[in-house]
Design a protein around this motif. Structure first.
Motif, mmCIF file in Angstrom:
data_model
loop_
_atom_site.group_PDB
_atom_site.id
_atom_site.type_symbol
_atom_site.label_atom_id
_atom_site.label_comp_id
_atom_site.label_asym_id
_atom_site.label_seq_id
_atom_site.Cartn_x
_atom_site.Cartn_y
_atom_site.Cartn_z
ATOM 1 N N PHE A 189 24.290 21.103 -96.379
ATOM 2 C CA PHE A 189 24.650 20.590 -95.205
ATOM 3 C C PHE A 189 25.857 21.860 -94.927
ATOM 4 O O PHE A 189 25.238 22.282 -93.809
ATOM 5 N N MET A 190 27.043 22.295 -95.344
ATOM 6 C CA MET A 190 27.937 22.930 -94.893
ATOM 7 C C MET A 190 27.022 24.438 -94.928
ATOM 8 O O MET A 190 27.758 24.803 -93.856
ATOM 9 N N TRP A 191 26.328 25.010 -96.069
ATOM 10 C CA TRP A 191 25.932 26.623 -94.676
ATOM 11 C C TRP A 191 24.953 26.424 -94.172
ATOM 12 O O TRP A 191 25.015 27.954 -93.121
ATOM 13 N N GLY A 192 24.104 25.363 -93.788
ATOM 14 C CA GLY A 192 23.874 25.406 -92.402
ATOM 15 C C GLY A 192 24.578 25.307 -91.494
ATOM 16 O O GLY A 192 24.426 25.966 -90.633
ATOM 17 N N PHE A 193 25.732 24.577 -91.788
ATOM 18 C CA PHE A 193 26.284 23.752 -89.976
ATOM 19 C C PHE A 193 26.925 25.261 -89.714
ATOM 20 O O PHE A 193 27.034 26.149 -88.679
ATOM 21 N N ILE A 194 27.717 26.399 -90.726
ATOM 22 C CA ILE A 194 28.035 27.514 -90.601
ATOM 23 C C ILE A 194 27.663 28.620 -89.789
ATOM 24 O O ILE A 194 28.075 29.607 -89.356
ATOM 25 N N LEU A 254 13.319 20.685 -103.374
ATOM 26 C CA LEU A 254 14.210 21.731 -103.134
ATOM 27 C C LEU A 254 14.432 21.817 -101.107
ATOM 28 O O LEU A 254 15.284 22.011 -100.692
ATOM 29 N N ASN A 255 12.980 21.374 -101.126
ATOM 30 C CA ASN A 255 12.346 20.808 -100.068
ATOM 31 C C ASN A 255 13.333 19.845 -99.262
ATOM 32 O O ASN A 255 14.651 19.663 -97.870
ATOM 33 N N LEU A 256 13.923 19.117 -99.791
ATOM 34 C CA LEU A 256 14.431 17.863 -99.381
ATOM 35 C C LEU A 256 16.214 17.360 -99.697
ATOM 36 O O LEU A 256 16.528 17.830 -98.442
ATOM 37 N N THR A 257 16.664 18.325 -100.834
ATOM 38 C CA THR A 257 17.722 19.374 -100.105
ATOM 39 C C THR A 257 17.831 20.325 -98.652
ATOM 40 O O THR A 257 18.901 19.909 -98.341
ATOM 41 N N GLN A 258 16.737 20.793 -98.584
ATOM 42 C CA GLN A 258 17.554 21.818 -97.607
ATOM 43 C C GLN A 258 17.296 21.311 -96.680
ATOM 44 O O GLN A 258 17.086 21.886 -95.386
ATOM 45 N N ALA A 259 16.779 19.917 -96.565
ATOM 46 C CA ALA A 259 16.225 19.262 -94.880
ATOM 47 C C ALA A 259 17.476 18.997 -94.617
ATOM 48 O O ALA A 259 18.537 18.779 -93.271
ATOM 49 N N PHE A 260 18.681 18.995 -95.776
ATOM 50 C CA PHE A 260 20.937 18.474 -94.897
ATOM 51 C C PHE A 260 21.337 19.880 -94.509
ATOM 52 O O PHE A 260 22.129 19.979 -93.828
ATOM 53 N N ASN A 261 20.571 20.878 -95.245
ATOM 54 C CA ASN A 261 21.003 22.309 -94.436
ATOM 55 C C ASN A 261 20.449 22.304 -93.221
ATOM 56 O O ASN A 261 20.917 22.511 -91.935
ATOM 57 N N SER A 262 19.341 21.959 -92.980
ATOM 58 C CA SER A 262 18.684 21.794 -91.772
ATOM 59 C C SER A 262 19.740 20.801 -90.875
ATOM 60 O O SER A 262 19.623 21.355 -89.020
ATOM 61 N N LEU A 263 20.313 19.298 -91.032
ATOM 62 C CA LEU A 263 20.633 18.444 -90.585
ATOM 63 C C LEU A 263 21.998 19.451 -90.183
ATOM 64 O O LEU A 263 22.969 19.328 -88.933
ATOM 65 N N GLY A 264 22.332 20.498 -90.782
ATOM 66 C CA GLY A 264 24.402 21.092 -90.521
ATOM 67 C C GLY A 264 23.909 21.777 -89.659
ATOM 68 O O GLY A 264 24.845 22.235 -88.474
ATOM 69 N N THR A 265 22.498 22.324 -89.101
ATOM 70 C CA THR A 265 21.833 23.119 -88.911
ATOM 71 C C THR A 265 21.761 22.937 -87.169
ATOM 72 O O THR A 265 21.978 23.179 -86.227
ATOM 73 N N TRP A 290 16.704 23.785 -84.610
ATOM 74 C CA TRP A 290 17.061 23.776 -86.178
ATOM 75 C C TRP A 290 17.007 21.968 -86.275
ATOM 76 O O TRP A 290 16.809 21.849 -87.965
ATOM 77 N N GLY A 291 16.793 21.002 -85.425
ATOM 78 C CA GLY A 291 16.217 19.846 -85.272
ATOM 79 C C GLY A 291 15.337 19.705 -86.164
ATOM 80 O O GLY A 291 14.241 19.045 -86.728
ATOM 81 N N GLY A 292 13.825 20.273 -85.598
ATOM 82 C CA GLY A 292 12.869 20.199 -86.065
ATOM 83 C C GLY A 292 12.232 20.715 -87.669
ATOM 84 O O GLY A 292 11.900 20.500 -87.833
ATOM 85 N N ALA A 293 13.558 21.624 -88.285
ATOM 86 C CA ALA A 293 13.626 22.305 -89.475
ATOM 87 C C ALA A 293 13.558 21.196 -89.774
ATOM 88 O O ALA A 293 13.501 21.120 -91.033
ATOM 89 N N MET A 294 14.700 19.837 -89.535
ATOM 90 C CA MET A 294 15.015 19.081 -90.306
ATOM 91 C C MET A 294 14.301 17.796 -90.925
ATOM 92 O O MET A 294 13.618 17.809 -91.266
ATOM 93 N N VAL A 295 13.215 18.159 -89.200
ATOM 94 C CA VAL A 295 11.912 16.774 -89.418
ATOM 95 C C VAL A 295 11.389 17.417 -90.018
ATOM 96 O O VAL A 295 11.230 16.679 -91.037
#
Length: 422
Positions: A34-39, A153-164, A293-298
């Protein structure tokens, strides 16, 4: 056969390797993603912001992404060696500390209103994020069976997308909105430089707290990926990750994917501001980055489920084809059709990075940290491709410049369909 060997080694080489331990580690790691997606996504707000403050052209503005992602090129290989020696957990803590320092450096950069100092702060911040990427991605990949690595890895990267997804709202409120409140040109320039202080000080504090938390956590150790003292390690007849064709092609895939994703994100605000698209002011357009970026999360949540049933390479090839198609629509139309086409690319970008990453790391064994470093080095595509697109935008116009991401998606289609199986 190779997959079963890899899965077995995971089971026997992790201390406390019960499912509860895996789940606890994965839940803990979601905060990092989440944090590095946000940043990273805040860069898409910084680009139009600093472009206005320092009167930059598109090529100069893209130096923001060049410095940020250029750190991946310089730091990834040393980071791979660091993580191999220290282990994943200490590597994560080191990355968090450096990233926190980088965020803190935005304060003096803003006080002096110097573009070069902003670029330097971004480089330090990105160096910390690079170490986090090198450590966290293969760690998630290893916390379970090889067959479900892409899904995991896609599941955890979804939280990266939540940050973005959250970052554009945060950035538009605390950064871009200042332009509307400044009373004069000089006051506006000073205010726009100063306004980044609070957001990045808050991020520095959050990263420092995460570093302390991760230093105290009891996380599983992946022993097959750690450094040994018995000389050169051989795995499946190979002494280096570079001897694996699927890893080398995967690195190219990461290069072009990150380049395409960052290029599109970096140009979104200016693209939507074009009079023949929708003519949105910067502050309003920044909100629409969240759709990208929300599309990436979904898509990552959906992809995590789909890849339990369909081979990861097949899903990757399909998504690359759809992304290229949507970019072509955005290039050849105008108005809301062009706007929603380019925003829709985010949905199909979703699974690309984690899927390429997991496919490329398949069966690397003790060379996994080296492979992860090589893949993270390839993230330098986020520095080079946007800069090239900036040159194209200055010479051909912003809309035609999107031909570059189309070429990138063409290679990803090849990797998903064939390259990942070599």
């Amino acid at each position: 056969m190779a997959s079963s060997i890899n899965t077995s080694s995971h089971t026997t080489s992790v201390s406390g390797s019960d499912n509860g331990n895996y789940r606890f580690a994965l839940v803990s790691l979601t905060s990092l993603f989440f944090m590095w997606g946000f940043i990273t996504c805040l860069n898409d707000i910084l680009i139009p912001h600093l472009k206005a403050v320092f009167s930059l052209n598109y090529t100069q503005a893209m130096l923001i992404q060049f410095c940020f992602f250029g750190a991946y090129f310089l730091v990834s290989i040393p980071a791979g060696q660091l993580v191999k020696r220290l282990g994943y957990q200490k590597g994560i803590v080191t990355g968090l500390v450096i990233a926190s320092i980088g965020c803190g450096l935005f304060y003096p950069a803003a006080s002096l209103a110097t573009y070069g100092l902003f670029l330097g702060a971004l480089f330090v911040l990105a160096s910390g994020i690079t170490i986090l990427q090198v450590a966290a991605n293969p760690y998630v990949n290893a916390l379970g069976s090889a067959e479900t690595a892409s899904s995991r890895l896609n599941l955890t990267q979804a939280f990266n997308s939540l940050g973005t997804t959250v970052a554009p709202f945060f950035g538009s409120i605390l950064i871009l909105s200042v332009a509307a409140t400044a009373s004069s040109e000089l006051a506006q320039a000073n205010a726009e430089a100063e306004v980044v202080k609070l957001p990045y000080l808050l991020l520095a504090a959050a990263l420092a707290v995460l570093a302390i938390i991760f230093a105290k956590l009891d996380l599983p150790v992946i022993r097959e990926h750690t450094e040994t003292t018995d000389g050169v390690q051989t795995h499946l007849g190979k002494t280096s990750a570079l001897q694996s064709t699927h890893l080398v092609l995967g690195a190219v895939g990461i290069f072009v994917y990150v380049g395409a994703e960052v290029s599109i994100g970096s140009f979104l605000v200016n693209f939507l501001g074009e009079s023949h698209i929708v003519g949105m002011p910067e502050e309003q357009a920044a909100h629409y980055i969240a759709y990208y970026w929300g599309g990436a999360m979904v898509g990552r949540f959906i992809g995590s489920a789909v890849m339990q049933k369909i081979p990861a390479g097949t899903v990757l090839a399909f998504n690359a084809f759809m992304a290229a198609l949507l970019v072509l629509v955005a290039m050849t139309t105008s108005g809301s059709i062009a706007m929603w086409a380019i925003l829709g690319v985010g949905l199909f970008n979703s699974i690309m990075f984690p899927t390429i990453f997991s496919l490329a790391l398949r069966d690397l064994g003790p060379h996994t940290s080296q492979g992860s470093g090589i893949l993270c080095l390839a993230i330098v595509g986020g520095a080079i491709v946007p800069l090239l697109q900036g040159v194209l935008a200055d010479n051909l116009g912003i809309q035609l410049a999107f031909i570059l991401p189309v070429v990138c998606y063409g290679f990803i289609l090849f990797y998903g369909a064939r390259g990942s199986k070599m």
